[in-house]
Scaffold this motif. Structure first.
Motif, PDB file in Angstrom:
ATOM      1  N   VAL A 203      42.076  54.322  49.610  1.00  0.00           N
ATOM      2  CA  VAL A 203      40.693  54.069  49.210  1.00  0.00           C
ATOM      3  C   VAL A 203      40.435  52.584  49.016  1.00  0.00           C
ATOM      4  O   VAL A 203      39.391  52.063  49.402  1.00  0.00           O
ATOM      5  CB  VAL A 203      40.374  54.839  47.910  1.00  0.00           C
ATOM      6  CG1 VAL A 203      38.968  54.512  47.420  1.00  0.00           C
ATOM      7  CG2 VAL A 203      40.527  56.341  48.131  1.00  0.00           C
ATOM      8  N   GLY A 204      41.388  51.883  48.400  1.00  0.00           N
ATOM      9  CA  GLY A 204      41.181  50.467  48.156  1.00  0.00           C
ATOM     10  C   GLY A 204      42.270  49.898  47.274  1.00  0.00           C
ATOM     11  O   GLY A 204      43.255  50.568  46.945  1.00  0.00           O
ATOM     12  N   GLU A 205      42.079  48.652  46.860  1.00  0.00           N
ATOM     13  CA  GLU A 205      43.061  47.939  46.050  1.00  0.00           C
ATOM     14  C   GLU A 205      42.540  47.764  44.633  1.00  0.00           C
ATOM     15  O   GLU A 205      41.367  47.475  44.420  1.00  0.00           O
ATOM     16  CB  GLU A 205      43.373  46.576  46.665  1.00  0.00           C
ATOM     17  CG  GLU A 205      44.501  45.830  45.958  1.00  0.00           C
ATOM     18  CD  GLU A 205      44.832  44.503  46.626  1.00  0.00           C
ATOM     19  OE1 GLU A 205      45.914  43.953  46.364  1.00  0.00           O
ATOM     20  OE2 GLU A 205      43.991  44.019  47.422  1.00  0.00           O
ATOM     21  N   TRP A 206      43.434  47.925  43.682  1.00  0.00           N
ATOM     22  CA  TRP A 206      43.115  47.718  42.277  1.00  0.00           C
ATOM     23  C   TRP A 206      43.840  46.466  41.792  1.00  0.00           C
ATOM     24  O   TRP A 206      45.034  46.307  42.049  1.00  0.00           O
ATOM     25  CB  TRP A 206      43.542  48.930  41.459  1.00  0.00           C
ATOM     26  CG  TRP A 206      43.330  48.805  39.983  1.00  0.00           C
ATOM     27  CD1 TRP A 206      42.139  48.824  39.321  1.00  0.00           C
ATOM     28  CD2 TRP A 206      44.341  48.683  38.977  1.00  0.00           C
ATOM     29  NE1 TRP A 206      42.337  48.704  37.968  1.00  0.00           N
ATOM     30  CE2 TRP A 206      43.687  48.622  37.730  1.00  0.00           C
ATOM     31  CE3 TRP A 206      45.738  48.618  39.015  1.00  0.00           C
ATOM     32  CZ2 TRP A 206      44.386  48.496  36.525  1.00  0.00           C
ATOM     33  CZ3 TRP A 206      46.437  48.492  37.822  1.00  0.00           C
ATOM     34  CH2 TRP A 206      45.763  48.437  36.584  1.00  0.00           C
ATOM     35  N   LEU A 207      43.125  45.589  41.088  1.00  0.00           N
ATOM     36  CA  LEU A 207      43.694  44.302  40.690  1.00  0.00           C
ATOM     37  C   LEU A 207      43.886  44.165  39.188  1.00  0.00           C
ATOM     38  O   LEU A 207      44.023  43.060  38.672  1.00  0.00           O
ATOM     39  CB  LEU A 207      42.804  43.162  41.208  1.00  0.00           C
ATOM     40  CG  LEU A 207      42.657  43.099  42.732  1.00  0.00           C
ATOM     41  CD1 LEU A 207      41.680  42.003  43.129  1.00  0.00           C
ATOM     42  CD2 LEU A 207      44.015  42.883  43.390  1.00  0.00           C
ATOM     43  N   GLY A 208      43.874  45.285  38.490  1.00  0.00           N
ATOM     44  CA  GLY A 208      44.241  45.249  37.086  1.00  0.00           C
ATOM     45  C   GLY A 208      43.114  45.429  36.100  1.00  0.00           C
ATOM     46  O   GLY A 208      43.344  45.790  34.952  1.00  0.00           O
ATOM     47  N   GLY A 209      41.874  45.182  36.481  1.00  0.00           N
ATOM     48  CA  GLY A 209      40.751  45.369  35.574  1.00  0.00           C
ATOM     49  C   GLY A 209      40.171  46.768  35.703  1.00  0.00           C
ATOM     50  O   GLY A 209      40.676  47.616  36.433  1.00  0.00           O
ATOM     51  N   SER A 210      39.083  46.999  34.982  1.00  0.00           N
ATOM     52  CA  SER A 210      38.382  48.267  35.162  1.00  0.00           C
ATOM     53  C   SER A 210      37.699  48.247  36.520  1.00  0.00           C
ATOM     54  O   SER A 210      37.184  47.220  36.966  1.00  0.00           O
ATOM     55  CB  SER A 210      37.357  48.479  34.046  1.00  0.00           C
ATOM     56  OG  SER A 210      36.418  47.422  34.033  1.00  0.00           O
ATOM     57  N   ALA A 211      37.713  49.391  37.188  1.00  0.00           N
ATOM     58  CA  ALA A 211      37.159  49.455  38.545  1.00  0.00           C
ATOM     59  C   ALA A 211      36.646  50.853  38.832  1.00  0.00           C
ATOM     60  O   ALA A 211      37.111  51.839  38.247  1.00  0.00           O
ATOM     61  CB  ALA A 211      38.218  49.054  39.571  1.00  0.00           C
ATOM     62  N   ARG A 212      35.696  50.908  39.751  1.00  0.00           N
ATOM     63  CA  ARG A 212      35.121  52.187  40.179  1.00  0.00           C
ATOM     64  C   ARG A 212      35.143  52.239  41.703  1.00  0.00           C
ATOM     65  O   ARG A 212      34.785  51.268  42.377  1.00  0.00           O
ATOM     66  CB  ARG A 212      33.686  52.326  39.667  1.00  0.00           C
ATOM     67  CG  ARG A 212      32.960  53.590  40.130  1.00  0.00           C
ATOM     68  CD  ARG A 212      31.498  53.530  39.720  1.00  0.00           C
ATOM     69  NE  ARG A 212      30.708  54.594  40.305  1.00  0.00           N
ATOM     70  CZ  ARG A 212      30.430  55.746  39.717  1.00  0.00           C
ATOM     71  NH1 ARG A 212      30.882  55.985  38.497  1.00  0.00           N
ATOM     72  NH2 ARG A 212      29.697  56.657  40.319  1.00  0.00           N
ATOM     73  N   PHE A 213      35.581  53.374  42.235  1.00  0.00           N
ATOM     74  CA  PHE A 213      35.622  53.594  43.672  1.00  0.00           C
ATOM     75  C   PHE A 213      34.876  54.886  43.973  1.00  0.00           C
ATOM     76  O   PHE A 213      34.797  55.788  43.128  1.00  0.00           O
ATOM     77  CB  PHE A 213      37.060  53.719  44.170  1.00  0.00           C
ATOM     78  CG  PHE A 213      37.941  52.541  43.850  1.00  0.00           C
ATOM     79  CD1 PHE A 213      38.173  51.551  44.795  1.00  0.00           C
ATOM     80  CD2 PHE A 213      38.561  52.426  42.613  1.00  0.00           C
ATOM     81  CE1 PHE A 213      38.991  50.469  44.511  1.00  0.00           C
ATOM     82  CE2 PHE A 213      39.383  51.355  42.307  1.00  0.00           C
ATOM     83  CZ  PHE A 213      39.598  50.368  43.260  1.00  0.00           C
ATOM     84  N   GLU A 214      34.354  54.997  45.188  1.00  0.00           N
ATOM     85  CA  GLU A 214      33.699  56.235  45.612  1.00  0.00           C
ATOM     86  C   GLU A 214      34.159  56.618  47.010  1.00  0.00           C
ATOM     87  O   GLU A 214      34.359  55.752  47.862  1.00  0.00           O
ATOM     88  CB  GLU A 214      32.169  56.086  45.596  1.00  0.00           C
ATOM     89  CG  GLU A 214      31.562  56.119  44.211  1.00  0.00           C
ATOM     90  CD  GLU A 214      30.055  56.332  44.256  1.00  0.00           C
ATOM     91  OE1 GLU A 214      29.528  56.664  45.353  1.00  0.00           O
ATOM     92  OE2 GLU A 214      29.411  56.171  43.206  1.00  0.00           O
ATOM     93  N   VAL A 215      34.328  57.917  47.206  1.00  0.00           N
ATOM     94  CA  VAL A 215      34.642  58.453  48.535  1.00  0.00           C
ATOM     95  C   VAL A 215      33.830  59.728  48.728  1.00  0.00           C
ATOM     96  O   VAL A 215      33.500  60.415  47.757  1.00  0.00           O
ATOM     97  CB  VAL A 215      36.148  58.767  48.706  1.00  0.00           C
ATOM     98  CG1 VAL A 215      36.978  57.507  48.627  1.00  0.00           C
ATOM     99  CG2 VAL A 215      36.609  59.785  47.671  1.00  0.00           C
ATOM    100  N   PRO A 216      33.488  60.067  49.969  1.00  0.00           N
ATOM    101  CA  PRO A 216      32.808  61.342  50.205  1.00  0.00           C
ATOM    102  C   PRO A 216      33.716  62.516  49.799  1.00  0.00           C
ATOM    103  O   PRO A 216      34.930  62.471  50.029  1.00  0.00           O
ATOM    104  CB  PRO A 216      32.554  61.333  51.714  1.00  0.00           C
ATOM    105  CG  PRO A 216      32.623  59.897  52.118  1.00  0.00           C
ATOM    106  CD  PRO A 216      33.629  59.269  51.205  1.00  0.00           C
TER     107      PRO A 216
END
Length: 251
Positions: A203-216
């Motif tokens: 889905v993507g890369e996380w760099l340590g902070g809070s994060a939100r991702f979306e996928v169908p």
């Protein structure tokens, strides 16, 4: 006229309805303490006990249990109907990450780090304890929410500066799949597999902070009927320790 009996009856019915509604609400999944990945094969005579054990782990709310069928035993007379070369490659990549080069079935990988015999419950439990370092949950909290045909994935910030970069993956799974095996080492057996992975979607890369991702949602469930989310560190493009994980609804 005020009828205390009628009002009391209505209040009782209302409270009962509210209680029933609360009872029917789906329970929130427990934050996972471990992810266990079983590399298995329908052509492996030693695998059925491990497959049964994984079914047991799949029923534990704080465990994410995954079956990843491999294809390198297909030459023994039965081609695994669920195997994928990507799972074989993942198993080999784990071996390279550990530098032990051990690839076998049934092999259980615990939290992306420890290798165990997939049918050895005692060894697996010790590996869970060793990789969790006494914690009841994985280091990073990951949650999922479905809305309007999409899956929102939220990764919370962690104060642990050692966990600064990782990749987020969505894995479609079949919650249960029963396979009658007609040839090979398990000829005549019918085996039920739990949480069979059907794909590995970055889905993507996380760099340590809070994060939100979306996928169908269609992508998250592609080829399956449920899904899991993994937040996994990498080392030279090889899979590393699993920092966080979540089950999709209904798993």
């Amino acid at each position: 006229m005020f009828d205390s009996g009628t009002m009391a009856s209505r209040l009782t019915l209302t409270l009962a309805a509210l209680g029933l509604a609360a009872f029917l609400q789906p329970a929130l999944a427990d934050p996972p303490r471990a992810v266990v990945e079983l590399f298995t094969s329908q052509g492996c005579s030693s695998c059925p006990p491990a497959d049964e054990l994984l079914v047991e782990y799949s029923r534990q709310p704080d465990i994410i249990a995954l079956s990843l069928p491999v294809n390198y035993w297909d030459y023994l007379g039965w081609k695994d109907t669920l195997a994928h070369v990507a799972f074989t490659e993942r198993q080999k990549a784990y071996a390279h990450s550990r530098s032990d080069r051990q690839v076998f079935t049934p092999q259980m990988i615990v939290n992306g780090k420890k290798s165990c015999i997939g049918s050895d419950r005692n060894q697996i439990e010790k590996a869970i304890q060793a990789t969790s370092k006494g914690s009841r949950t994985l280091p990073v909290n990951v949650t999922v929410h479905e809305q309007n045909g999409r899956v929102a994935i939220v990764v919370e910030e962690t104060p642990d500066t050692m966990h600064r970069a990782a990749e987020l993956w969505v894995l479609p799974v079949l919650k249960a799949q029963t396979v009658p095996i007609e040839r090979g080492e398990n000829r005549g057996k019918t085996i039920t597999y739990a949480n069979v992975v059907r794909g590995l979607n970055r889905v993507g890369e996380w760099l340590g902070g809070s994060a939100r991702f979306e996928v169908p949602l269609e992508t998250a469930r592609s080829g399956g009927d449920a899904y899991v989310v993994l937040l996994q560190s990498t080392d030279s493009a090889r899979p590393g320790i699993i920092l966080g994980a979540a089950k999709g609804p209904g798993l």
